[in-house]
Enzyme design. Structure first.
Site, PDB file in Angstrom:
ATOM      1  N   LYS A  14       0.835  -1.207   0.000  1.00 16.15           N
ATOM      2  CA  LYS A  14       0.000   0.000   0.000  1.00 16.15           C
ATOM      3  C   LYS A  14       0.871   1.260   0.000  1.00 16.15           C
ATOM      4  O   LYS A  14       0.674   2.153  -0.818  1.00 16.15           O
ATOM      5  CB  LYS A  14      -0.935   0.015   1.229  1.00 16.15           C
ATOM      6  CG  LYS A  14      -1.858  -1.188   1.309  1.00 16.15           C
ATOM      7  CD  LYS A  14      -2.831  -1.084   2.480  1.00 16.15           C
ATOM      8  CE  LYS A  14      -2.170  -1.121   3.845  1.00 16.15           C
ATOM      9  NZ  LYS A  14      -1.614  -2.447   4.210  1.00 16.15           N
ATOM     10  N   ARG A  89      -9.731   0.763   8.197  1.00 13.69           N
ATOM     11  CA  ARG A  89      -9.359  -0.611   8.564  1.00 13.69           C
ATOM     12  C   ARG A  89     -10.468  -1.316   9.332  1.00 13.69           C
ATOM     13  O   ARG A  89     -10.318  -2.489   9.674  1.00 13.69           O
ATOM     14  CB  ARG A  89      -8.103  -0.568   9.434  1.00 13.69           C
ATOM     15  CG  ARG A  89      -6.795  -0.837   8.682  1.00 13.69           C
ATOM     16  CD  ARG A  89      -5.654  -0.606   9.643  1.00 13.69           C
ATOM     17  NE  ARG A  89      -4.452  -1.321   9.348  1.00 13.69           N
ATOM     18  CZ  ARG A  89      -3.407  -0.788   8.708  1.00 13.69           C
ATOM     19  NH1 ARG A  89      -3.452   0.423   8.227  1.00 13.69           N
ATOM     20  NH2 ARG A  89      -2.315  -1.499   8.550  1.00 13.69           N
ATOM     21  N   ARG A 128      11.808  -5.915   5.479  1.00 15.96           N
ATOM     22  CA  ARG A 128      11.768  -4.481   5.784  1.00 15.96           C
ATOM     23  C   ARG A 128      12.230  -4.240   7.214  1.00 15.96           C
ATOM     24  O   ARG A 128      12.877  -3.234   7.503  1.00 15.96           O
ATOM     25  CB  ARG A 128      10.338  -3.936   5.590  1.00 15.96           C
ATOM     26  CG  ARG A 128      10.248  -2.435   5.826  1.00 15.96           C
ATOM     27  CD  ARG A 128       8.909  -1.846   5.436  1.00 15.96           C
ATOM     28  NE  ARG A 128       7.823  -2.298   6.297  1.00 15.96           N
ATOM     29  CZ  ARG A 128       6.550  -1.965   6.148  1.00 15.96           C
ATOM     30  NH1 ARG A 128       6.186  -1.179   5.146  1.00 15.96           N
ATOM     31  NH2 ARG A 128       5.623  -2.405   6.965  1.00 15.96           N
ATOM     32  N   ARG A 134      11.173  -0.551  12.598  1.00 14.87           N
ATOM     33  CA  ARG A 134       9.803  -0.688  13.114  1.00 14.87           C
ATOM     34  C   ARG A 134       9.682  -1.958  13.949  1.00 14.87           C
ATOM     35  O   ARG A 134       9.901  -3.063  13.440  1.00 14.87           O
ATOM     36  CB  ARG A 134       8.812  -0.726  11.941  1.00 14.87           C
ATOM     37  CG  ARG A 134       8.531   0.643  11.376  1.00 14.87           C
ATOM     38  CD  ARG A 134       7.620   0.576  10.167  1.00 14.87           C
ATOM     39  NE  ARG A 134       6.365  -0.138  10.391  1.00 14.87           N
ATOM     40  CZ  ARG A 134       5.370  -0.146   9.519  1.00 14.87           C
ATOM     41  NH1 ARG A 134       5.468   0.534   8.390  1.00 14.87           N
ATOM     42  NH2 ARG A 134       4.261  -0.809   9.792  1.00 14.87           N
ATOM     43  N   ARG A 146      -0.674  -9.234  13.152  1.00 17.13           N
ATOM     44  CA  ARG A 146      -1.175  -8.191  12.233  1.00 17.13           C
ATOM     45  C   ARG A 146      -2.000  -8.827  11.110  1.00 17.13           C
ATOM     46  O   ARG A 146      -3.036  -8.292  10.720  1.00 17.13           O
ATOM     47  CB  ARG A 146      -0.005  -7.404  11.642  1.00 17.13           C
ATOM     48  CG  ARG A 146       0.652  -6.505  12.658  1.00 17.13           C
ATOM     49  CD  ARG A 146       2.021  -6.053  12.213  1.00 17.13           C
ATOM     50  NE  ARG A 146       1.984  -5.143  11.087  1.00 17.13           N
ATOM     51  CZ  ARG A 146       3.058  -4.776  10.395  1.00 17.13           C
ATOM     52  NH1 ARG A 146       4.243  -5.257  10.711  1.00 17.13           N
ATOM     53  NH2 ARG A 146       2.956  -3.931   9.413  1.00 17.13           N
TER      54      ARG A 146
HETATM   55  P1  B4P Z   1       4.047  -1.847   2.127  1.00 15.06           P
HETATM   56  O1  B4P Z   1       3.114  -2.922   1.724  1.00 15.06           O
HETATM   57  O2  B4P Z   1       4.099  -0.671   1.274  1.00 15.06           O
HETATM   58  O3  B4P Z   1       3.643  -1.604   3.641  1.00 15.06           O
HETATM   59  P2  B4P Z   1       2.139  -1.209   4.073  1.00 15.06           P
HETATM   60  O4  B4P Z   1       1.211  -2.353   3.753  1.00 15.06           O
HETATM   61  O5  B4P Z   1       1.806   0.118   3.510  1.00 15.06           O
HETATM   62  O6  B4P Z   1       2.284  -0.970   5.574  1.00 15.06           O
HETATM   63  P3  B4P Z   1       1.627  -1.638   6.841  1.00 15.06           P
HETATM   64  O7  B4P Z   1       0.259  -2.178   6.569  1.00 15.06           O
HETATM   65  O8  B4P Z   1       2.665  -2.570   7.337  1.00 15.06           O
HETATM   66  O9  B4P Z   1       1.565  -0.521   7.885  1.00 15.06           O
HETATM   67  P4  B4P Z   1       0.715   0.775   8.211  1.00 15.06           P
HETATM   68  O10 B4P Z   1       1.698   1.845   8.231  1.00 15.06           O
HETATM   69  O11 B4P Z   1      -0.494   0.993   7.347  1.00 15.06           O
HETATM   70  O12 B4P Z   1       5.512  -2.413   2.175  1.00 15.06           O
HETATM   71  C1  B4P Z   1       5.902  -3.628   2.750  1.00 15.06           C
HETATM   72  C2  B4P Z   1       7.235  -4.071   2.181  1.00 15.06           C
HETATM   73  O13 B4P Z   1       6.991  -4.809   0.992  1.00 15.06           O
HETATM   74  C3  B4P Z   1       8.178  -2.948   1.801  1.00 15.06           C
HETATM   75  O14 B4P Z   1       9.462  -3.249   2.274  1.00 15.06           O
HETATM   76  C4  B4P Z   1       8.147  -2.918   0.274  1.00 15.06           C
HETATM   77  O15 B4P Z   1       9.384  -2.547  -0.306  1.00 15.06           O
HETATM   78  C5  B4P Z   1       7.830  -4.355  -0.065  1.00 15.06           C
HETATM   79  N1  B4P Z   1       7.086  -4.484  -1.320  1.00 15.06           N
HETATM   80  C6  B4P Z   1       6.046  -3.709  -1.720  1.00 15.06           C
HETATM   81  N2  B4P Z   1       5.605  -4.116  -2.921  1.00 15.06           N
HETATM   82  C7  B4P Z   1       6.369  -5.208  -3.278  1.00 15.06           C
HETATM   83  C8  B4P Z   1       6.396  -6.085  -4.421  1.00 15.06           C
HETATM   84  N3  B4P Z   1       5.545  -5.951  -5.442  1.00 15.06           N
HETATM   85  N4  B4P Z   1       7.302  -7.092  -4.440  1.00 15.06           N
HETATM   86  C9  B4P Z   1       8.178  -7.252  -3.419  1.00 15.06           C
HETATM   87  N5  B4P Z   1       8.223  -6.443  -2.313  1.00 15.06           N
HETATM   88  C10 B4P Z   1       7.322  -5.423  -2.258  1.00 15.06           C
HETATM   89  O16 B4P Z   1       0.160   0.427   9.681  1.00 15.06           O
HETATM   90  C11 B4P Z   1       1.007   0.143  10.763  1.00 15.06           C
HETATM   91  C12 B4P Z   1       0.208   0.043  12.076  1.00 15.06           C
HETATM   92  O17 B4P Z   1      -0.428   1.339  12.362  1.00 15.06           O
HETATM   93  C13 B4P Z   1      -0.960  -0.940  12.102  1.00 15.06           C
HETATM   94  O18 B4P Z   1      -0.531  -2.264  12.421  1.00 15.06           O
HETATM   95  C14 B4P Z   1      -1.856  -0.316  13.225  1.00 15.06           C
HETATM   96  O19 B4P Z   1      -1.345  -0.611  14.504  1.00 15.06           O
HETATM   97  C15 B4P Z   1      -1.701   1.175  12.991  1.00 15.06           C
HETATM   98  N6  B4P Z   1      -2.756   1.717  12.103  1.00 15.06           N
HETATM   99  C16 B4P Z   1      -2.527   2.294  10.879  1.00 15.06           C
HETATM  100  N7  B4P Z   1      -3.694   2.671  10.324  1.00 15.06           N
HETATM  101  C17 B4P Z   1      -4.675   2.315  11.208  1.00 15.06           C
HETATM  102  C18 B4P Z   1      -6.101   2.409  11.174  1.00 15.06           C
HETATM  103  N8  B4P Z   1      -6.752   2.940  10.128  1.00 15.06           N
HETATM  104  N9  B4P Z   1      -6.787   1.936  12.232  1.00 15.06           N
HETATM  105  C19 B4P Z   1      -6.168   1.407  13.291  1.00 15.06           C
HETATM  106  N10 B4P Z   1      -4.820   1.280  13.379  1.00 15.06           N
HETATM  107  C20 B4P Z   1      -4.074   1.725  12.331  1.00 15.06           C
END
Ligand code: B4P
Length: 190
Positions: A14, A89, A128, A134, A146
């Site tokens: 994302k 979420r 990551r 993190r 998660r």
């Molecule tokens: P991303 O996939 O970009 O990470 P993310 O899903 O955006 O982040 P995440 O869900 O972990 O955390 P968030 O900040 O929203 O990247 C993951 C990795 O994969 C990277 O290293 C990237 O390089 C790699 N990658 C991406 N695409 C790839 C591909 N095609 N091939 C190979 N590798 C690839 O949330 C964190 C925490 O915040 C939650 O657990 C919760 O506690 C809180 N939170 C956030 N929003 C909330 C909400 N709305 N409600 C309640 N709690 C919330």
């Protein structure tokens, strides 16, 4: 306004794909994870409250998330549209977002759901975690929690948008550019 919900399990891409989308479509990025990490870094009360939930891989309570998003939308002027990354979420968050956007005579144009198998999520997040600093990326039990929280609390959000005819699923495994191409095709039709 063009308002997109970018949806998927933790590690689905994302944050990665949001960067491409905001550049190509000139949208404002609203990532609740990034906003919480900013508060955490600045040591605000909100950051301190969110930290214990985030570190364990649990969701921050809805009322806290919703108030933070309201503030962010209200303080952003002249946006062509938003990309909501990691929000909503839960179903109450999705309902609150619809209400917030109504105040601007707007709504969600579409949801894009990135579909990635659990094993791939674990591999990406642990990778990551080697450099992100993190706490929630460094421990397989927290990562599994998660993924479980996503299944229990977040998947119903997909059904919420499906009922509104706004759900679009994209296979999230492959090159980042290839996945972005598919996302772009969906957005261009919205
Ligand atoms: P991303 O996939 O970009 O990470 P993310 O899903 O955006 O982040 P995440 O869900 O972990 O955390 P968030 O900040 O929203 O990247 C993951 C990795 O994969 C990277 O290293 C990237 O390089 C790699 N990658 C991406 N695409 C790839 C591909 N095609 N091939 C190979 N590798 C690839 O949330 C964190 C925490 O915040 C939650 O657990 C919760 O506690 C809180 N939170 C956030 N929003 C909330 C909400 N709305 N409600 C309640 N709690 C919330």
């Amino acid at each position: 306004m063009l308002n997109i919900v970018l949806f998927g399990p933790p590690g689905a891409g994302k944050g990665t794909q949001s960067e491409n989308i905001i550049e190509k479509f000139n949208l404002t990025h609203l990532s609740t994870g990034d906003l919480f990490r900013k508060h955490l870094g600045e040591g605000t009360d909100l950051g301190k409250l969110a930290q214990k939930y985030m570190d364990d891989g649990n969701l921050v309570p809805d009322s806290v998330v919703i108030d933070m998003v309201k503030d962010k939308i209200a303080s952003t002027s002249g946006a062509k549209g938003f990309i909501f990354d990691g929000f909503p979420r839960t179903v109450p968050q999705a309902e609150a977002l619809d209400t917030m956007l109504k105040e601007f005579d707007s709504d969600i144009s579409g949801m894009i759901a990135l579909d990635v198998p659990d094993d791939e999520l674990r591999t990406r997040l642990l990778e990551r975690g080697k450099t992100s600093g993190r706490a929630d990326d460094q421990n397989v039990d927290k990562i599994n929690n998660r993924i479980q929280v996503y299944k229990d609390e977040t998947i119903p959000v997909a059904e919420f948008y499906e009922k509104q005819g706004k759900f679009n699923k994209i296979h999230g495994v492959g090159s980042i550019e290839g996945i972005f191409g598919e996302i772009s095709t969906v957005i261009e039709k919205l």
